[in-house]
Design a protein around this motif. Structure first.
Motif, short mmCIF file in Angstrom:
data_model
loop_
_atom_site.label_atom_id
_atom_site.label_comp_id
_atom_site.label_asym_id
_atom_site.label_seq_id
_atom_site.Cartn_x
_atom_site.Cartn_y
_atom_site.Cartn_z
N LYS A 43 0.83 -1.21 0.00
CA LYS A 43 0.00 0.00 0.00
C LYS A 43 0.86 1.26 0.00
CE LYS A 43 -1.35 1.95 3.66
NZ LYS A 43 -1.90 2.39 4.96
N GLN A 99 2.46 1.83 -3.34
CA GLN A 99 1.49 2.33 -4.32
C GLN A 99 1.18 3.81 -4.07
OE1 GLN A 99 -1.72 -0.59 -3.79
NE2 GLN A 99 -1.36 -1.29 -5.87
N ASN A 149 -0.57 -2.42 -9.84
CA ASN A 149 -1.52 -3.19 -9.05
C ASN A 149 -0.80 -3.96 -7.96
OD1 ASN A 149 -3.78 -2.36 -10.57
ND2 ASN A 149 -3.34 -3.91 -12.13
N VAL A 150 -1.60 -4.58 -7.08
CA VAL A 150 -1.05 -5.27 -5.91
C VAL A 150 -0.07 -6.36 -6.32
CG1 VAL A 150 -1.62 -6.75 -3.94
CG2 VAL A 150 -3.07 -4.78 -4.48
N TYR A 196 -10.03 6.81 3.55
CA TYR A 196 -8.78 6.50 2.85
C TYR A 196 -8.07 7.73 2.28
CZ TYR A 196 -5.28 4.14 0.12
OH TYR A 196 -4.08 3.73 -0.38
N THR A 217 -6.97 7.35 -4.49
CA THR A 217 -7.25 5.91 -4.52
C THR A 217 -5.96 5.11 -4.69
OG1 THR A 217 -7.60 5.90 -6.93
CG2 THR A 217 -9.52 6.31 -5.53
N SER A 270 -6.41 -0.62 -3.28
CA SER A 270 -6.61 -2.06 -3.48
C SER A 270 -5.81 -2.86 -2.45
CB SER A 270 -6.22 -2.47 -4.90
OG SER A 270 -4.88 -2.08 -5.21
N ALA A 271 -4.54 -2.50 -2.26
CA ALA A 271 -3.70 -3.20 -1.27
C ALA A 271 -4.25 -2.99 0.13
CB ALA A 271 -2.26 -2.72 -1.35
N LEU A 311 -7.39 -2.51 1.06
CA LEU A 311 -8.60 -3.29 1.29
C LEU A 311 -8.30 -4.78 1.37
CD1 LEU A 311 -11.17 -1.41 -0.98
CD2 LEU A 311 -10.65 -1.07 1.45
N VAL A 312 -7.36 -5.24 0.52
CA VAL A 312 -6.95 -6.64 0.58
C VAL A 312 -6.34 -6.95 1.94
CG1 VAL A 312 -5.34 -8.35 -0.35
CG2 VAL A 312 -6.66 -6.92 -1.91
#
Length: 289
Positions: free
Chosen positions: A29, A32, A42-43, A221, A260, A264-265, A267-268
């Protein structure tokens, strides 16, 4: 006092369990969020790059302060939450009927109480995690403890609390939402009169905690993105004068999509981390007489 002690111990153990589960995703995260360019990777590509270029232990870089701090943060979080909840609803012994307004206020108070620990530990973690290679760690004083000494020597103890305002603004409402979401799911999944820590109850806590982590992060976030940039900048030549200035510069340079980056990282990571935290917390409450 006995209830506060149970909350403290259970929160500490739960926090450490969640940190170990979620740490690899946290460094993804941060990478990113601080990526320079139009579109952050992406992750999976970030994880592949970390594994290939920096090795397995790069996924746990910067874990030192959080390992000490997250246990303490969660101990303070759950102790403050429990004490505030009991203070606001002294005549209610069944947690399943505590009003959601009380749950939110207790969570928001607990989030604010955690800031004094959260701010310096997250600052150190951010600054260590943006280090790209082991060579930089060895040459530039970017391990956790060297970074701590360097900041205090060059900028004083106050430098450890950069980003305090935006961290408090992030944590207080988000932890209020965090506990509300957890309780909402838990009350619907777990049997109302279940007093034993059965597998369904444990897995219900995992799911409820995971959903609480994911949904509460969605609310705040963008504030975390601002905090990361404030804390990761060069303090000798700061680029941002304030949180608002940081937000303006980020939007001007990258557009609204900057808020943003790393989501993704995040939330994962949020689901297993918070699922583990709450499940282990509930397990410890049940085990401690």
């Amino acid at each position: 006092m006995a209830e506060n002690l149970k909350d403290f111990v259970s929160g500490y153990v739960g926090g450490v369990a969640g940190l170990i589960v979620g740490q690899p995703f946290d460094i993804v995260k941060i990478r990113q969020q601080t990526h320079v360019g139009d579109k952050p990777p992406n992750v999976l590509p970030v994880m592949q790059e970390l594994w290939k270029n920096e090795g397995f232990f790069s996924f746990f870089r910067g874990i030192g302060p959080p390992l000490l701090g997250v246990g303490a943060v969660n101990a303070v979080l759950f102790t403050t939450y429990g004490a505030t909840s009991r203070f606001l609803s002294p005549d209610i012994n069944d947690r399943n009927i505590i009003p959601m307004s009380t749950v939110f206020l207790s969570g928001a108070t607990a989030g604010l109480a955690c800031c004094t620990i959260n701010i310096p530990t997250e600052l150190l973690k951010c600054r260590v995690q943006i280090t790209k290679t082991q060579a930089q760690v060895q040459a530039g004083g970017t391990s956790t403890w060297l970074e701590l000494r360097k900041l205090i020597r060059q900028h004083g103890v106050r430098s450890l609390f950069r980003g305090a305002g935006v961290t408090a603004l992030r944590d207080s409402p988000s932890f209020g939402a965090y506990f509300v979401i957890y309780e909402w799911f838990r009350r619907r999944i777990s049997p109302a009169n279940e007093s034993e820590m059965t597998l369904p109850v444990f897995m219900g806590s995992v799911f409820s905690g995971g959903m609480a982590g994911v949904l509460s992060w969605l609310v705040v976030y963008p504030l975390d993105v601002i905090k990361t940039h404030l804390q990761a900048q060069d303090f000798a030549k700061p680029r941002y004068k304030s949180s608002l200035d940081c937000a303006r510069q980020l939007v001007r340079a990258n557009g609204l999509s900057v808020f943003t980056k790393g989501l993704s990282a995040c939330l994962v990571r949020a689901f297993p981390l918070n699922g583990a935290t709450f499940a282990v917390y509930e397990l410890c409450l049940w085990l401690i007489p």
